[in-house]
Scaffold this motif. Structure first.
Motif, PDB file in Angstrom:
ATOM      1  N   ASN A 121      22.516  19.027 -51.071  1.00  0.00           N
ATOM      2  CA  ASN A 121      22.396  19.138 -52.246  1.00  0.00           C
ATOM      3  C   ASN A 121      22.127  18.193 -53.321  1.00  0.00           C
ATOM      4  O   ASN A 121      21.776  18.486 -54.469  1.00  0.00           O
ATOM      5  N   GLY A 122      22.298  16.881 -52.664  1.00  0.00           N
ATOM      6  CA  GLY A 122      21.577  15.858 -53.493  1.00  0.00           C
ATOM      7  C   GLY A 122      22.920  15.224 -54.528  1.00  0.00           C
ATOM      8  O   GLY A 122      22.375  14.297 -55.026  1.00  0.00           O
ATOM      9  N   GLY A 147      13.090  11.936 -48.802  1.00  0.00           N
ATOM     10  CA  GLY A 147      12.528  12.742 -47.485  1.00  0.00           C
ATOM     11  C   GLY A 147      13.693  13.559 -46.726  1.00  0.00           C
ATOM     12  O   GLY A 147      13.584  13.795 -45.405  1.00  0.00           O
ATOM     13  N   ALA A 148      14.574  13.829 -47.715  1.00  0.00           N
ATOM     14  CA  ALA A 148      15.774  14.735 -47.123  1.00  0.00           C
ATOM     15  C   ALA A 148      16.137  15.799 -47.850  1.00  0.00           C
ATOM     16  O   ALA A 148      15.524  15.927 -48.989  1.00  0.00           O
ATOM     17  N   PRO A 149      16.905  17.043 -47.664  1.00  0.00           N
ATOM     18  CA  PRO A 149      16.965  18.041 -48.225  1.00  0.00           C
ATOM     19  C   PRO A 149      17.557  17.708 -49.805  1.00  0.00           C
ATOM     20  O   PRO A 149      17.094  18.316 -50.739  1.00  0.00           O
ATOM     21  N   GLY A 150      18.231  16.922 -50.119  1.00  0.00           N
ATOM     22  CA  GLY A 150      18.736  16.653 -51.273  1.00  0.00           C
ATOM     23  C   GLY A 150      17.701  15.671 -52.136  1.00  0.00           C
ATOM     24  O   GLY A 150      18.031  15.227 -53.317  1.00  0.00           O
ATOM     25  N   GLU A 151      16.628  15.541 -51.860  1.00  0.00           N
ATOM     26  CA  GLU A 151      15.682  14.881 -52.422  1.00  0.00           C
ATOM     27  C   GLU A 151      15.512  15.137 -53.833  1.00  0.00           C
ATOM     28  O   GLU A 151      15.671  14.224 -54.938  1.00  0.00           O
ATOM     29  N   SER A 152      15.028  16.332 -54.092  1.00  0.00           N
ATOM     30  CA  SER A 152      14.636  16.702 -55.760  1.00  0.00           C
ATOM     31  C   SER A 152      15.842  16.693 -56.553  1.00  0.00           C
ATOM     32  O   SER A 152      15.858  15.750 -57.488  1.00  0.00           O
TER      33      SER A 152
END
Ligand code: R5P
Length: 294
Positions: A121-122, A147-152
């Protein structure tokens, strides 16, 4: 919009040409306001242009890490040997005497702890700008998951922090996270460090890698390297030496200092590499000398 297929590869980093920085010695900060430059001067030694940041924020996801069981006993004793103390608001307030002159870098974001171990979840804000200013922060830090799911989400936190901190002339330190699934390649660090700088980080914390001189050249603001897991002292000093020789402007090191057999010796040895250009072998002599004295 740029895509990742069929792009012409970046290749010309002009390694023989120094970055343009007329008027102020910290990379990328020549056009900053007086307050920003003043705080950067507290972080980057005006003589060497480099910094030794001591990171002790590990407990925010790991709990009482080895070497940091008693922050109040360990970190104040090391403060005379470093330029910056980097920690969370909770530990700085509770364990660091406010009379200590070292600059402070306050972490503004939280992430998932090692128990839950899900960075997807970043993270979120753990400290707002007003609180950081109340602590007289010289710098604020935000972790990003490129480059990972929490990027944004993590980039959003970085952008919001960079805007808020710019309003008050406080530098933002963008931290490149390297999770289990992330690469540790030149290609990754070239991209991640540049993305953080483009989104407003005034300083980027990253990792040493093969090809580091191209990573440093392509990043328009100073890079400081993390130490990572504890290495034998000569290896940690060699990594720091290579990083400085290849364009890093310092270290933001934790475990390789406070988990050393002689943390004060290691902090002073790292300082010699960062500020005085000592080789790893010369700096190791400093470490041994301090260790034998204690
Ligand atoms: C990472 O997000 C934290 O900021 C750590 O403080 C950092 O990785 C530096 O510590 P170490 O040198 O122990 O890796």
């Amino acid at each position: 919009m740029a895509d990742n297929i069929g792009n012409k590869a970046a290749h010309d980093y002009h390694l023989d040409i120094a970055p343009a920085q007329e008027g102020f010695y910290v990379k990328g900060a020549a056009h900053s306001d007086w307050g920003m430059q003043n705080r950067l001067s507290r972080i980057f030694n005006p003589s060497s242009g480099n910094t030794v940041m001591l990171a002790f924020d590990h407990g925010y996801i790991m709990g009482p890490t080895a070497g940091l069981e008693r922050v109040d006993l360990v970190i104040p004793a090391l403060a005379p040997y470093v330029d910056v103390l980097m920690g969370t608001k909770g530990v700085i307030r509770s364990c660091i005497p406010p009379t200590i002159p070292a600059a402070k870098c306050v972490r503004l974001t939280y992430d998932s702890t090692v128990l839950y171990d899900d960075m997807s979840n970043g993270g979120g804000f753990s400290c707002d700008m007003e609180n950081a200013i109340r602590m007289n922060a010289d710098c604020v830090a935000v972790q990003t998951f490129i480059g990972a799911p929490g990027e944004s989400r993590s980039l959003e936190l970085l952008c919001r922090t960079a805007d808020a901190s710019a309003r008050y002339g406080i530098p933002t330190l963008g931290v490149v996270a390297v999770g289990k699934q992330m690469e540790r390649t030149e290609r990754f660090f070239l991209l991640a460090t540049r993305v953080l700088a483009e989104n407003g980080a005034n300083i980027v914390k990253s990792y040493y890698c093969d090809g580091f001189e191209r990573v440093a050249a392509a990043c328009p603001v100073p890079i400081v390297i993390a130490g990572g897991k504890k290495l034998p002292e000569p290896e940690a000093l060699e990594m720091a030496y290579r990083a400085i020789q290849e364009g890093a402007h310092g270290v933001d090191m934790g475990r390789n200092i406070f988990q050393s057999d002689c943390p004060a010796g290691m902090a002073q040895a790292i300082g010699k590499v960062v500020h005085e250009g000592y080789t790893a072998a010369q700096a190791y002599e400093v470490y041994e000398e301090v260790k034998n004295r204690n």
